[in-house]
Design a protein around this motif. Structure first.
Motif, PDB file in Angstrom:
ATOM      1  N   ASN A 289      26.897  97.293  68.231  1.00 61.39           N
ATOM      2  CA  ASN A 289      27.588  96.104  67.622  1.00 61.39           C
ATOM      3  C   ASN A 289      26.759  95.296  66.779  1.00 61.39           C
ATOM      4  O   ASN A 289      25.342  95.445  66.955  1.00 61.39           O
ATOM      5  N   ARG A 290      27.145  94.626  65.623  1.00 63.02           N
ATOM      6  CA  ARG A 290      26.236  94.121  64.523  1.00 63.02           C
ATOM      7  C   ARG A 290      26.556  92.450  64.805  1.00 63.02           C
ATOM      8  O   ARG A 290      25.635  91.757  64.212  1.00 63.02           O
ATOM      9  N   ASN A 291      27.623  91.982  65.458  1.00 64.47           N
ATOM     10  CA  ASN A 291      27.650  90.683  65.748  1.00 64.47           C
ATOM     11  C   ASN A 291      26.892  90.231  66.700  1.00 64.47           C
ATOM     12  O   ASN A 291      26.812  90.809  67.743  1.00 64.47           O
TER      13      ASN A 291
ATOM     14  N   ASP B  92      26.173  88.053  61.593  1.00 58.36           N
ATOM     15  CA  ASP B  92      26.061  89.619  61.352  1.00 58.36           C
ATOM     16  C   ASP B  92      24.614  89.653  61.250  1.00 58.36           C
ATOM     17  O   ASP B  92      23.875  89.334  60.572  1.00 58.36           O
TER      18      ASP B  92
ATOM     19  N   HIS C 108      34.082  86.918  61.625  1.00 65.74           N
ATOM     20  CA  HIS C 108      32.959  88.121  61.870  1.00 65.74           C
ATOM     21  C   HIS C 108      33.692  89.454  62.365  1.00 65.74           C
ATOM     22  O   HIS C 108      32.951  90.333  62.510  1.00 65.74           O
TER      23      HIS C 108
ATOM     24  N   SER D  14      25.942  82.774  59.359  1.00 72.70           N
ATOM     25  CA  SER D  14      26.427  84.334  59.624  1.00 72.70           C
ATOM     26  C   SER D  14      25.889  84.580  60.908  1.00 72.70           C
ATOM     27  O   SER D  14      24.789  84.010  61.470  1.00 72.70           O
TER      28      SER D  14
ATOM     29  N   SER E  86      23.230  92.180  60.363  1.00 75.77           N
ATOM     30  CA  SER E  86      22.539  93.026  59.059  1.00 75.77           C
ATOM     31  C   SER E  86      22.402  92.347  57.909  1.00 75.77           C
ATOM     32  O   SER E  86      21.850  92.515  56.797  1.00 75.77           O
ATOM     33  N   LYS E  87      22.711  90.948  58.140  1.00 72.74           N
ATOM     34  CA  LYS E  87      22.366  89.924  56.967  1.00 72.74           C
ATOM     35  C   LYS E  87      20.951  89.247  56.933  1.00 72.74           C
ATOM     36  O   LYS E  87      20.389  88.541  56.231  1.00 72.74           O
TER      37      LYS E  87
END
Lengths: 230, 84, 118
Positions: free
Chosen positions: C23-25, C109, B83, C107, C111-112
Protein backbone atom coordinates in the motif's frame (compact mmCIF):
# COMPACT_ATOMS: atom_id res chain seq x y z
CA UNK A 1 5.23 -3.90 -10.70
CA UNK A 2 8.69 -5.06 -9.62
CA UNK A 3 7.85 -3.87 -6.11
CA UNK A 4 4.73 -6.02 -5.84
CA UNK A 5 6.61 -9.07 -7.15
CA UNK A 6 9.41 -8.49 -4.62
CA UNK A 7 6.86 -8.22 -1.82
CA UNK A 8 5.19 -11.45 -2.96
CA UNK A 9 8.55 -13.23 -3.13
CA UNK A 10 9.36 -12.06 0.41
CA UNK A 11 5.96 -13.29 1.58
CA UNK A 12 6.54 -16.72 0.01
CA UNK A 13 9.93 -17.00 1.73
CA UNK A 14 8.48 -15.92 5.08
CA UNK A 15 5.53 -18.25 4.55
CA UNK A 16 7.85 -21.22 4.05
CA UNK A 17 9.66 -20.29 7.25
CA UNK A 18 6.38 -20.02 9.15
CA UNK A 19 5.09 -23.27 7.64
CA UNK A 20 8.07 -25.24 8.95
CA UNK A 21 7.44 -23.80 12.43
CA UNK A 22 3.69 -24.42 12.30
CA UNK A 23 3.89 -28.00 10.99
CA UNK A 24 6.54 -28.92 13.53
CA UNK A 25 4.60 -27.51 16.47
CA UNK A 26 3.34 -30.05 18.98
CA UNK A 27 1.43 -28.58 21.93
CA UNK A 28 3.00 -29.32 25.31
CA UNK A 29 1.28 -31.82 27.56
CA UNK A 30 3.22 -30.89 30.70
CA UNK A 31 3.91 -27.43 32.11
CA UNK A 32 7.50 -26.28 31.79
CA UNK A 33 9.49 -25.48 34.93
CA UNK A 34 8.68 -21.76 35.09
CA UNK A 35 4.96 -22.35 34.59
CA UNK A 36 5.02 -25.18 37.13
CA UNK A 37 6.54 -22.83 39.69
CA UNK A 38 3.80 -20.26 39.06
CA UNK A 39 1.06 -22.90 39.22
CA UNK A 40 2.25 -24.36 42.51
CA UNK A 41 3.39 -21.26 44.39
CA UNK A 42 1.03 -18.45 43.38
CA UNK A 43 -1.73 -19.33 45.84
CA UNK A 44 0.72 -19.71 48.71
CA UNK A 45 3.09 -16.80 47.98
CA UNK A 46 0.92 -14.17 46.31
CA UNK A 47 -2.61 -15.19 47.31
CA UNK A 48 -4.17 -14.21 43.98
CA UNK A 49 -6.68 -16.45 42.20
CA UNK A 50 -5.77 -15.12 38.77
CA UNK A 51 -2.24 -16.30 38.02
CA UNK A 52 -1.86 -13.94 35.05
CA UNK A 53 -2.51 -11.01 37.39
CA UNK A 54 0.04 -12.39 39.88
CA UNK A 55 2.64 -12.53 37.11
CA UNK A 56 1.84 -9.08 35.70
CA UNK A 57 1.69 -7.26 39.03
CA UNK A 58 4.17 -9.09 41.25
CA UNK A 59 6.41 -11.71 39.65
CA UNK A 60 7.15 -9.44 36.68
CA UNK A 61 6.12 -6.19 38.32
CA UNK A 62 9.16 -4.28 37.10
CA UNK A 63 8.21 -5.06 33.49
CA UNK A 64 4.77 -3.60 34.12
CA UNK A 65 6.31 -0.46 35.62
CA UNK A 66 8.39 -0.16 32.44
CA UNK A 67 5.33 -0.74 30.30
CA UNK A 68 3.40 2.01 32.08
CA UNK A 69 6.41 4.29 31.56
CA UNK A 70 6.44 3.50 27.83
CA UNK A 71 2.73 4.28 27.68
CA UNK A 72 3.33 7.58 29.48
CA UNK A 73 6.09 8.49 27.03
CA UNK A 74 3.81 7.64 24.10
CA UNK A 75 1.01 9.84 25.44
CA UNK A 76 3.47 12.68 26.04
CA UNK A 77 4.96 12.40 22.53
CA UNK A 78 1.51 12.23 20.90
CA UNK A 79 0.53 15.37 22.82
CA UNK A 80 3.76 17.09 21.83
CA UNK A 81 3.49 16.23 18.12
CA UNK A 82 -0.14 17.29 17.92
CA UNK A 83 0.34 20.45 19.99
CA UNK A 84 2.65 22.01 17.41
CA UNK A 85 0.67 24.07 14.91
CA UNK A 86 -2.60 23.88 16.76
CA UNK A 87 -4.77 26.93 16.14
CA UNK A 88 -5.65 29.00 19.19
CA UNK A 89 -9.35 29.35 18.51
CA UNK A 90 -11.58 26.82 16.82
CA UNK A 91 -14.82 27.27 15.00
CA UNK A 92 -18.01 26.40 16.83
CA UNK A 93 -19.74 23.07 16.40
CA UNK A 94 -23.49 22.67 16.17
CA UNK A 95 -24.90 21.54 19.55
CA UNK A 96 -25.21 17.80 19.85
CA UNK A 97 -28.80 17.71 21.06
CA UNK A 98 -30.65 17.06 24.30
CA UNK A 99 -31.00 13.29 23.90
CA UNK A 100 -27.28 12.69 23.32
CA UNK A 101 -26.36 14.97 26.22
CA UNK A 102 -28.67 13.34 28.74
CA UNK A 103 -27.76 9.86 27.53
CA UNK A 104 -24.05 10.42 27.89
CA UNK A 105 -24.47 12.01 31.32
CA UNK A 106 -26.41 8.90 32.36
CA UNK A 107 -24.03 6.38 30.80
CA UNK A 108 -20.63 7.83 31.71
CA UNK A 109 -20.83 7.10 35.48
CA UNK A 110 -22.02 3.56 34.75
CA UNK A 111 -19.09 2.97 32.38
CA UNK A 112 -16.69 4.35 34.98
CA UNK A 113 -18.22 2.00 37.55
CA UNK A 114 -17.74 -0.99 35.20
CA UNK A 115 -14.10 -0.02 34.66
CA UNK A 116 -13.46 0.29 38.40
CA UNK A 117 -15.13 -3.10 38.97
CA UNK A 118 -12.87 -4.71 36.37
CA UNK A 119 -9.63 -3.50 37.91
CA UNK A 120 -10.60 -3.89 41.56
CA UNK A 121 -11.43 -7.55 40.90
CA UNK A 122 -8.30 -8.09 38.80
CA UNK A 123 -6.82 -10.63 41.23
CA UNK A 124 -9.99 -12.77 41.34
CA UNK A 125 -11.52 -12.76 37.86
CA UNK A 126 -10.24 -12.12 34.34
CA UNK A 127 -9.49 -8.45 33.92
CA UNK A 128 -7.29 -5.93 35.59
CA UNK A 129 -5.69 -2.54 35.34
CA UNK A 130 -5.15 -2.44 31.60
CA UNK A 131 -8.64 -3.60 30.65
CA UNK A 132 -10.28 -1.42 33.31
CA UNK A 133 -8.19 1.55 32.24
CA UNK A 134 -9.35 1.09 28.65
CA UNK A 135 -12.97 1.05 29.87
CA UNK A 136 -12.38 4.27 31.85
CA UNK A 137 -10.93 5.85 28.72
CA UNK A 138 -14.01 4.82 26.75
CA UNK A 139 -16.15 6.83 29.19
CA UNK A 140 -13.92 9.83 28.47
CA UNK A 141 -14.33 9.08 24.76
CA UNK A 142 -18.12 9.14 25.08
CA UNK A 143 -18.03 12.56 26.75
CA UNK A 144 -15.59 13.77 24.11
CA UNK A 145 -17.84 12.64 21.26
CA UNK A 146 -21.04 14.18 22.61
CA UNK A 147 -19.53 17.54 23.50
CA UNK A 148 -16.26 18.23 21.66
CA UNK A 149 -15.98 21.82 22.89
CA UNK A 150 -16.34 21.02 26.56
CA UNK A 151 -12.76 20.39 27.64
CA UNK A 152 -13.55 17.98 30.41
CA UNK A 153 -10.92 18.44 33.09
CA UNK A 154 -7.60 18.22 31.32
CA UNK A 155 -6.14 19.25 34.62
CA UNK A 156 -7.98 16.37 36.31
CA UNK A 157 -6.54 13.87 33.82
CA UNK A 158 -3.04 15.20 34.35
CA UNK A 159 -3.49 15.11 38.13
CA UNK A 160 -4.75 11.51 38.12
CA UNK A 161 -1.96 10.50 35.75
CA UNK A 162 0.89 11.91 37.82
CA UNK A 163 -0.54 11.04 41.23
CA UNK A 164 -1.22 7.41 40.34
CA UNK A 165 2.23 7.08 38.75
CA UNK A 166 3.95 8.39 41.88
CA UNK A 167 1.74 6.25 44.12
CA UNK A 168 2.63 3.15 42.06
CA UNK A 169 6.35 3.69 42.67
CA UNK A 170 5.68 4.47 46.35
CA UNK A 171 3.73 1.19 46.69
CA UNK A 172 6.71 -0.58 45.13
CA UNK A 173 8.99 1.06 47.71
CA UNK A 174 6.66 -0.08 50.50
CA UNK A 175 7.26 -3.61 49.26
CA UNK A 176 11.01 -2.98 49.36
CA UNK A 177 10.91 -1.73 52.96
CA UNK A 178 8.19 -3.93 54.53
CA UNK A 179 8.44 -7.12 52.45
CA UNK A 180 10.85 -9.03 50.25
CA UNK A 181 11.68 -6.56 47.49
CA UNK A 182 10.60 -3.83 45.10
CA UNK A 183 6.91 -4.25 44.12
CA UNK A 184 6.46 -7.20 46.52
CA UNK A 185 2.75 -7.39 47.30
CA UNK A 186 3.17 -8.67 50.87
CA UNK A 187 3.41 -5.22 52.49
CA UNK A 188 -0.29 -5.75 53.25
CA UNK A 189 -1.62 -8.99 54.83
CA UNK A 190 -2.43 -11.68 52.25
CA UNK A 191 -5.89 -12.22 53.71
CA UNK A 192 -8.27 -15.03 52.89
CA UNK A 193 -7.68 -16.67 49.50
CA UNK A 194 -10.45 -15.63 47.12
CA UNK A 195 -11.81 -12.65 49.08
CA UNK A 196 -11.98 -9.15 47.59
CA UNK A 197 -9.46 -7.71 50.06
CA UNK A 198 -6.81 -10.35 49.66
CA UNK A 199 -3.55 -10.93 47.83
CA UNK A 200 -1.78 -8.18 49.78
CA UNK A 201 -1.03 -5.09 47.73
CA UNK A 202 -2.26 -6.42 44.38
CA UNK A 203 -5.69 -4.68 44.43
CA UNK A 204 -4.03 -1.40 45.43
CA UNK A 205 -1.31 -1.63 42.77
CA UNK A 206 -3.71 -2.76 40.04
CA UNK A 207 -6.11 0.08 40.89
CA UNK A 208 -3.24 2.55 40.52
CA UNK A 209 -2.24 0.95 37.20
CA UNK A 210 -5.86 1.15 36.04
CA UNK A 211 -6.16 4.86 36.89
CA UNK A 212 -2.80 5.56 35.26
CA UNK A 213 -3.59 3.63 32.05
CA UNK A 214 -7.06 5.19 31.83
CA UNK A 215 -5.59 8.68 32.22
CA UNK A 216 -2.92 7.98 29.55
CA UNK A 217 -5.48 6.73 27.03
CA UNK A 218 -7.84 9.62 27.81
CA UNK A 219 -5.08 12.18 27.35
CA UNK A 220 -4.10 10.53 24.03
CA UNK A 221 -7.72 10.70 22.84
CA UNK A 222 -8.26 14.27 23.99
CA UNK A 223 -5.04 15.52 22.39
CA UNK A 224 -6.10 13.83 19.14
CA UNK A 225 -9.58 15.36 19.33
CA UNK A 226 -8.23 18.83 20.05
CA UNK A 227 -6.58 19.05 16.65
CA UNK A 228 -8.37 21.38 14.31
CA UNK A 229 -11.29 20.51 12.07
CA UNK A 230 -11.04 20.97 8.31
CA UNK B 1 -11.64 -30.37 22.79
CA UNK B 2 -15.13 -31.02 21.56
CA UNK B 3 -16.41 -30.92 18.03
CA UNK B 4 -18.32 -27.70 18.63
CA UNK B 5 -15.31 -25.64 19.66
CA UNK B 6 -13.39 -27.06 16.71
CA UNK B 7 -16.04 -25.87 14.26
CA UNK B 8 -16.35 -22.53 16.04
CA UNK B 9 -12.61 -21.91 15.84
CA UNK B 10 -12.56 -22.88 12.16
CA UNK B 11 -15.43 -20.46 11.48
CA UNK B 12 -13.71 -17.68 13.45
CA UNK B 13 -10.43 -18.29 11.63
CA UNK B 14 -12.19 -18.08 8.26
CA UNK B 15 -13.94 -14.85 9.30
CA UNK B 16 -10.65 -13.35 10.45
CA UNK B 17 -8.88 -14.20 7.21
CA UNK B 18 -11.74 -12.82 5.09
CA UNK B 19 -11.79 -9.59 7.12
CA UNK B 20 -8.01 -9.22 6.86
CA UNK B 21 -7.99 -9.71 3.08
CA UNK B 22 -10.94 -7.32 2.73
CA UNK B 23 -9.14 -4.74 4.83
CA UNK B 24 -6.03 -4.95 2.64
CA UNK B 25 -7.59 -5.00 -0.83
CA UNK B 26 -10.56 -2.64 -0.41
CA UNK B 27 -10.32 0.81 -1.95
CA UNK B 28 -12.34 2.47 0.80
CA UNK B 29 -10.41 3.46 3.91
CA UNK B 30 -13.31 3.40 6.44
CA UNK B 31 -14.12 -0.16 5.37
CA UNK B 32 -10.44 -1.13 5.79
CA UNK B 33 -10.38 0.28 9.34
CA UNK B 34 -13.63 -1.46 10.30
CA UNK B 35 -12.40 -4.79 8.91
CA UNK B 36 -9.18 -4.50 10.92
CA UNK B 37 -11.34 -3.91 14.00
CA UNK B 38 -13.37 -7.01 13.11
CA UNK B 39 -10.14 -9.06 12.90
CA UNK B 40 -9.34 -8.01 16.47
CA UNK B 41 -12.85 -8.79 17.65
CA UNK B 42 -12.81 -12.32 16.16
CA UNK B 43 -9.32 -12.79 17.60
CA UNK B 44 -10.63 -11.97 21.07
CA UNK B 45 -13.29 -14.70 20.79
CA UNK B 46 -10.60 -17.13 19.67
CA UNK B 47 -8.45 -16.14 22.70
CA UNK B 48 -11.43 -17.00 24.88
CA UNK B 49 -11.66 -20.46 23.28
CA UNK B 50 -7.91 -20.95 23.74
CA UNK B 51 -8.25 -20.43 27.49
CA UNK B 52 -6.94 -16.88 27.79
CA UNK B 53 -9.83 -14.74 29.13
CA UNK B 54 -7.52 -11.94 30.31
CA UNK B 55 -6.07 -11.53 26.84
CA UNK B 56 -9.56 -11.76 25.32
CA UNK B 57 -10.77 -8.84 27.44
CA UNK B 58 -7.72 -6.75 26.62
CA UNK B 59 -7.99 -7.42 22.90
CA UNK B 60 -11.71 -6.57 22.85
CA UNK B 61 -11.33 -3.34 24.83
CA UNK B 62 -8.05 -2.07 23.44
CA UNK B 63 -7.30 -3.82 20.15
CA UNK B 64 -10.74 -3.58 18.64
CA UNK B 65 -12.32 -0.69 20.57
CA UNK B 66 -9.84 2.10 21.19
CA UNK B 67 -7.64 1.43 18.13
CA UNK B 68 -10.60 1.73 15.76
CA UNK B 69 -11.63 4.99 17.40
CA UNK B 70 -8.11 6.40 17.11
CA UNK B 71 -8.12 5.57 13.40
CA UNK B 72 -11.45 7.27 12.86
CA UNK B 73 -10.32 10.37 14.78
CA UNK B 74 -7.34 10.74 12.46
CA UNK B 75 -9.35 9.80 9.36
CA UNK B 76 -11.86 12.53 10.18
CA UNK B 77 -9.03 15.07 10.33
CA UNK B 78 -7.19 14.12 7.16
CA UNK B 79 -10.16 13.21 4.94
CA UNK B 80 -8.93 9.85 3.66
CA UNK B 81 -11.33 9.60 0.72
CA UNK B 82 -9.19 11.72 -1.56
CA UNK B 83 -6.31 9.30 -1.49
CA UNK B 84 -8.21 6.06 -1.94
CA UNK C 1 -8.22 -25.78 17.51
CA UNK C 2 -4.63 -24.89 18.46
CA UNK C 3 -3.34 -25.81 15.00
CA UNK C 4 -6.07 -23.75 13.32
CA UNK C 5 -5.23 -20.74 15.50
CA UNK C 6 -1.52 -21.12 14.80
CA UNK C 7 -2.00 -21.18 11.02
CA UNK C 8 -4.49 -18.31 11.14
CA UNK C 9 -2.04 -16.23 13.15
CA UNK C 10 0.79 -16.84 10.69
CA UNK C 11 -1.48 -16.06 7.72
CA UNK C 12 -2.58 -12.81 9.39
CA UNK C 13 1.06 -11.82 9.89
CA UNK C 14 1.77 -12.51 6.22
CA UNK C 15 -1.33 -10.62 5.05
CA UNK C 16 -0.50 -7.63 7.26
CA UNK C 17 3.10 -7.44 6.10
CA UNK C 18 2.07 -7.75 2.46
CA UNK C 19 -0.43 -4.92 2.90
CA UNK C 20 2.14 -2.73 4.63
CA UNK C 21 4.65 -3.31 1.83
CA UNK C 22 2.34 -2.78 -1.14
CA UNK C 23 0.00 0.00 0.00
CA UNK C 24 1.12 3.57 -0.65
CA UNK C 25 -1.28 5.40 1.62
CA UNK C 26 0.29 5.78 5.07
CA UNK C 27 -2.98 5.25 6.94
CA UNK C 28 -3.53 1.97 5.08
CA UNK C 29 -0.01 0.86 5.99
CA UNK C 30 -0.82 1.49 9.65
CA UNK C 31 -4.07 -0.52 9.34
CA UNK C 32 -2.06 -3.41 7.86
CA UNK C 33 0.40 -3.20 10.75
CA UNK C 34 -2.42 -3.60 13.27
CA UNK C 35 -3.54 -6.76 11.43
CA UNK C 36 -0.01 -8.19 11.62
CA UNK C 37 0.00 -7.25 15.31
CA UNK C 38 -3.17 -9.26 15.98
CA UNK C 39 -1.61 -12.19 14.09
CA UNK C 40 1.54 -12.18 16.23
CA UNK C 41 -0.56 -12.14 19.41
CA UNK C 42 -2.65 -15.04 18.14
CA UNK C 43 0.50 -17.09 17.36
CA UNK C 44 1.91 -16.49 20.85
CA UNK C 45 -1.32 -17.51 22.57
CA UNK C 46 -1.69 -20.59 20.34
CA UNK C 47 1.88 -21.72 21.08
CA UNK C 48 1.21 -21.39 24.81
CA UNK C 49 -2.15 -23.19 24.72
CA UNK C 50 -2.43 -26.84 25.78
CA UNK C 51 -5.27 -29.16 24.75
CA UNK C 52 -7.80 -30.10 27.42
CA UNK C 53 -6.67 -27.61 30.04
CA UNK C 54 -8.36 -24.61 31.64
CA UNK C 55 -7.54 -20.92 31.98
CA UNK C 56 -5.00 -20.07 34.72
CA UNK C 57 -7.54 -18.92 37.30
CA UNK C 58 -7.71 -20.86 40.56
CA UNK C 59 -11.44 -20.68 41.29
CA UNK C 60 -13.96 -23.43 42.05
CA UNK C 61 -13.31 -25.16 38.71
CA UNK C 62 -9.58 -25.51 39.33
CA UNK C 63 -8.61 -26.22 42.96
CA UNK C 64 -5.16 -25.13 44.06
CA UNK C 65 -3.92 -28.66 44.65
CA UNK C 66 -4.67 -29.72 41.07
CA UNK C 67 -3.45 -26.51 39.46
CA UNK C 68 -0.28 -28.00 37.98
CA UNK C 69 -2.29 -30.60 36.04
CA UNK C 70 -5.26 -28.44 35.05
CA UNK C 71 -4.10 -25.00 33.89
CA UNK C 72 -2.51 -23.55 30.78
CA UNK C 73 0.92 -21.92 30.90
CA UNK C 74 0.14 -18.37 32.17
CA UNK C 75 3.37 -16.71 31.05
CA UNK C 76 2.56 -16.23 27.32
CA UNK C 77 -0.75 -14.68 28.35
CA UNK C 78 0.96 -12.10 30.55
CA UNK C 79 3.35 -11.40 27.68
CA UNK C 80 0.55 -10.88 25.15
CA UNK C 81 -1.34 -8.66 27.61
CA UNK C 82 1.69 -6.34 27.57
CA UNK C 83 2.05 -6.60 23.81
CA UNK C 84 -1.54 -5.51 23.12
CA UNK C 85 -1.29 -2.42 25.32
CA UNK C 86 2.06 -1.39 23.83
CA UNK C 87 0.59 -2.10 20.36
CA UNK C 88 -2.02 0.58 20.94
CA UNK C 89 0.72 3.00 22.02
CA UNK C 90 2.71 2.30 18.85
CA UNK C 91 -0.40 2.72 16.69
CA UNK C 92 -1.26 6.03 18.36
CA UNK C 93 2.28 7.28 17.78
CA UNK C 94 2.21 6.28 14.09
CA UNK C 95 -1.18 7.96 13.66
CA UNK C 96 0.06 11.17 15.27
CA UNK C 97 3.05 11.27 12.89
CA UNK C 98 0.74 10.54 9.94
CA UNK C 99 -1.47 13.45 11.00
CA UNK C 100 1.51 15.80 11.21
CA UNK C 101 2.75 14.69 7.78
CA UNK C 102 -0.67 15.38 6.33
CA UNK C 103 -0.84 18.77 8.04
CA UNK C 104 2.54 19.88 6.70
CA UNK C 105 2.45 18.32 3.20
CA UNK C 106 -1.24 17.91 2.44
CA UNK C 107 -0.85 14.29 1.35
CA UNK C 108 -0.59 10.79 2.79
CA UNK C 109 0.82 9.15 -0.35
CA UNK C 110 4.24 7.79 0.53
CA UNK C 111 5.57 8.24 -3.00
CA UNK C 112 5.17 12.02 -2.59
CA UNK C 113 7.72 12.11 0.20
CA UNK C 114 10.88 12.04 -1.88
CA UNK C 115 13.43 13.57 0.51
CA UNK C 116 14.38 10.22 2.03
CA UNK C 117 14.91 8.49 -1.33
CA UNK C 118 18.37 7.68 -2.60
Amino acid sequence: MVKRATALLLMVALGLLFATIAFDHRPDTELNRTALYYAENTAKDIGAQNIVTAIVVTYRGLDTLGEVTVLFLTAAIVGLILAAGRPGERGSFPPSGELLHTGSRLLAPLILLAGVYVFVNGHLTPGGGFQGGAILASAALLLLLTDPLHRFGNRLIRLVESLSGVAYVVAGLFGLVLAGGFLDNRFLPLGEFGALFSAGGIPVIYTLIGLKVGAEFASMLSSLSRTEKH
Amino acid sequence: MSDLTLWMSALLAAAMLVSAVLSIVTARLPLAILSAGAVSLFASILFMLLGAPDVAMTEAAIGSGLTTFLFFFVLGRVGGNRHG
Amino acid sequence: MITISLFTGFLLVLAGLYGALTNRNILRMIVSFTIADAGVNLVLIAVGAMPGRKAPILDAAVPVAEAARRIIDPLPQALVLTAIVIGLGVTALMLAYAYRLHASRGSLDISKFTELKW
